[in-house]
Design a protein around this motif. Sequence first.
Motif, PDB file in Angstrom:
ATOM      1  N   ILE A 183       0.868  -1.086  -0.111  1.00  0.00           N
ATOM      2  CA  ILE A 183      -0.012  -0.149  -0.013  1.00  0.00           C
ATOM      3  C   ILE A 183       0.865   1.078  -0.001  1.00  0.00           C
ATOM      4  CG2 ILE A 183      -1.996   1.239   1.107  1.00  0.00           C
ATOM      5  CD1 ILE A 183      -2.482  -1.370   2.576  1.00  0.00           C
ATOM      6  N   GLY A 184       0.604   1.843  -1.160  1.00  0.00           N
ATOM      7  CA  GLY A 184       1.714   3.154  -1.239  1.00  0.00           C
ATOM      8  C   GLY A 184       2.701   2.788  -2.273  1.00  0.00           C
ATOM      9  N   ALA A 185       2.921   4.099  -2.978  1.00  0.00           N
ATOM     10  CA  ALA A 185       3.902   4.184  -4.060  1.00  0.00           C
ATOM     11  C   ALA A 185       5.031   5.424  -3.956  1.00  0.00           C
ATOM     12  CB  ALA A 185       3.143   4.326  -5.166  1.00  0.00           C
ATOM     13  N   GLY A 186       5.184   5.679  -2.572  1.00  0.00           N
ATOM     14  CA  GLY A 186       6.294   6.648  -2.440  1.00  0.00           C
ATOM     15  C   GLY A 186       7.706   5.922  -2.148  1.00  0.00           C
ATOM     16  N   PHE A 187       8.682   6.344  -1.281  1.00  0.00           N
ATOM     17  CA  PHE A 187       9.988   6.005  -1.227  1.00  0.00           C
ATOM     18  C   PHE A 187       9.726   4.823  -0.556  1.00  0.00           C
ATOM     19  CE2 PHE A 187      13.621   5.586   1.638  1.00  0.00           C
ATOM     20  CZ  PHE A 187      14.761   5.890   0.811  1.00  0.00           C
ATOM     21  N   ILE A 188       9.179   4.568   0.587  1.00  0.00           N
ATOM     22  CA  ILE A 188       9.111   3.283   1.258  1.00  0.00           C
ATOM     23  C   ILE A 188       8.404   2.224   0.307  1.00  0.00           C
ATOM     24  CG2 ILE A 188       8.389   1.823   3.298  1.00  0.00           C
ATOM     25  CD1 ILE A 188       8.540   4.623   4.893  1.00  0.00           C
ATOM     26  N   ASP A 219      -2.169   9.329  -8.988  1.00  0.00           N
ATOM     27  CA  ASP A 219      -2.523   8.827 -10.668  1.00  0.00           C
ATOM     28  C   ASP A 219      -1.033   8.247 -10.926  1.00  0.00           C
ATOM     29  OD1 ASP A 219      -5.059   9.789 -10.840  1.00  0.00           O
ATOM     30  OD2 ASP A 219      -4.139  11.796 -11.358  1.00  0.00           O
ATOM     31  N   ARG A 220      -0.100   8.332 -10.281  1.00  0.00           N
ATOM     32  CA  ARG A 220       1.411   7.857 -10.716  1.00  0.00           C
ATOM     33  C   ARG A 220       2.269   7.724  -9.372  1.00  0.00           C
ATOM     34  NH1 ARG A 220       4.719  12.307 -10.987  1.00  0.00           N
ATOM     35  NH2 ARG A 220       3.653  14.599 -10.940  1.00  0.00           N
ATOM     36  N   VAL A 221       3.250   6.733  -9.861  1.00  0.00           N
ATOM     37  CA  VAL A 221       4.131   6.404  -8.481  1.00  0.00           C
ATOM     38  C   VAL A 221       4.653   7.809  -7.865  1.00  0.00           C
ATOM     39  CG1 VAL A 221       4.348   4.191  -9.249  1.00  0.00           C
ATOM     40  CG2 VAL A 221       6.167   5.926  -9.917  1.00  0.00           C
ATOM     41  N   TRP A 222       4.831   7.844  -6.945  1.00  0.00           N
ATOM     42  CA  TRP A 222       5.544   8.883  -5.998  1.00  0.00           C
ATOM     43  C   TRP A 222       5.189  10.205  -6.371  1.00  0.00           C
ATOM     44  CZ3 TRP A 222      11.190   8.270  -4.330  1.00  0.00           C
ATOM     45  CH2 TRP A 222      11.429   8.939  -3.022  1.00  0.00           C
ATOM     46  N   PRO A 254       6.545  14.087 -13.599  1.00  0.00           N
ATOM     47  CA  PRO A 254       5.721  12.988 -14.610  1.00  0.00           C
ATOM     48  C   PRO A 254       6.667  12.059 -15.536  1.00  0.00           C
ATOM     49  CG  PRO A 254       4.465  15.156 -14.691  1.00  0.00           C
ATOM     50  CD  PRO A 254       5.776  15.285 -13.932  1.00  0.00           C
ATOM     51  N   GLU A 255       7.593  12.737 -15.855  1.00  0.00           N
ATOM     52  CA  GLU A 255       8.554  12.033 -16.652  1.00  0.00           C
ATOM     53  C   GLU A 255       9.371  10.778 -15.711  1.00  0.00           C
ATOM     54  OE1 GLU A 255       8.551  16.036 -18.656  1.00  0.00           O
ATOM     55  OE2 GLU A 255       8.314  15.195 -16.478  1.00  0.00           O
ATOM     56  N   LEU A 278       1.051  -2.444 -11.002  1.00  0.00           N
ATOM     57  CA  LEU A 278       0.584  -1.144 -10.383  1.00  0.00           C
ATOM     58  C   LEU A 278      -0.884  -0.987 -10.620  1.00  0.00           C
ATOM     59  CD1 LEU A 278       3.631   0.862 -12.019  1.00  0.00           C
ATOM     60  CD2 LEU A 278       3.362  -0.131  -9.728  1.00  0.00           C
ATOM     61  N   LEU A 279      -1.561  -0.569  -9.508  1.00  0.00           N
ATOM     62  CA  LEU A 279      -3.187  -0.246  -9.357  1.00  0.00           C
ATOM     63  C   LEU A 279      -3.152   1.293  -8.716  1.00  0.00           C
ATOM     64  CD1 LEU A 279      -4.663  -3.555  -8.334  1.00  0.00           C
ATOM     65  CD2 LEU A 279      -4.497  -2.716 -10.572  1.00  0.00           C
ATOM     66  N   PRO A 280      -3.194   2.230  -9.738  1.00  0.00           N
ATOM     67  CA  PRO A 280      -3.026   3.702  -9.321  1.00  0.00           C
ATOM     68  C   PRO A 280      -4.549   3.896  -9.210  1.00  0.00           C
ATOM     69  CG  PRO A 280      -2.331   3.295 -11.633  1.00  0.00           C
ATOM     70  CD  PRO A 280      -2.216   2.192 -11.233  1.00  0.00           C
TER      71      PRO A 280
END
Length: 262
Positions: free
Chosen positions: A7-12, A34-37, A43-44, A60-62
């Motif tokens: 759960i979550g798509a940041g640093f951790i 909508d996108r990771v981190w 966006p790139e 990935l399920l954004p």
Amino acid sequence: ARRAVVIGAGFIGMEVASALRQYDVETTMVFPEDRVWQKFFTPEASSFFQQYYEQRGVTLLPGNTIREFAGEGHVSEVVLGSGQRLPVDMVVAGIGVRPATDIFENSGLDIDRGIVVNEYLETNIPDIWAAGDVTNYRDVIFDKQRHIEHWDNAVQQAKRAVRNMMGSRRPLVYVPYFFSDVFDLSYEFWGDTSGADEIIHRGDIEQAAFSIWWLRGGQLVAAWVMGRPKEEAELAPKWIEAHQHVPADVLRDANKPLSSLA
């Protein structure tokens, strides 16, 4: 095969997903953005890492939230806000941490997103210092209070705090920094992107050899480097600490070495 939901798509979250896949765990990342981190990556950069992770078997399920965990005695399903059910053997919430300050609640220490310390790592109580992830310290480079959750910051704060306790009283001068290794990639980041009014990408994103530079009024305030010449990683923190103005046209031209500006 074992199955995991991160759960979550940041640093951790990104570090955890990378580690799980390298142990052959079927891994799905669920996150509301909508996108990771999204809070940090351009966006790139998000697009690059989404493709990179998908190529290595991460699903990935954004744009999804978690409704509930289901199971008897242990979690066997994660139910998304959409109603979709994901069978799992484990769930990892890669959503950040909270400073463990409860023990100090009645101590008289000033607590606000951590133990508040000044630029010398001193608390509001004389002769008491604090260092590491538990602090909310005074960043003299950006002139603001800051809380950082990375071991490099903890090491540097501890060194400065001990020296100050021993009588060599100097402020902590530290460019905010973190690094990470995911799959076969390594990257580093310095600075603070808040307030940046120009973002420049340098190098070849498709070849995983690029850097990102954040400017505010022409002054370098942050940099992210992966797979680029060593000089970029060496110059970035020096320029940030010095409040260096860096010509945007030179940053955009990856064929021009940055050492010419040093």
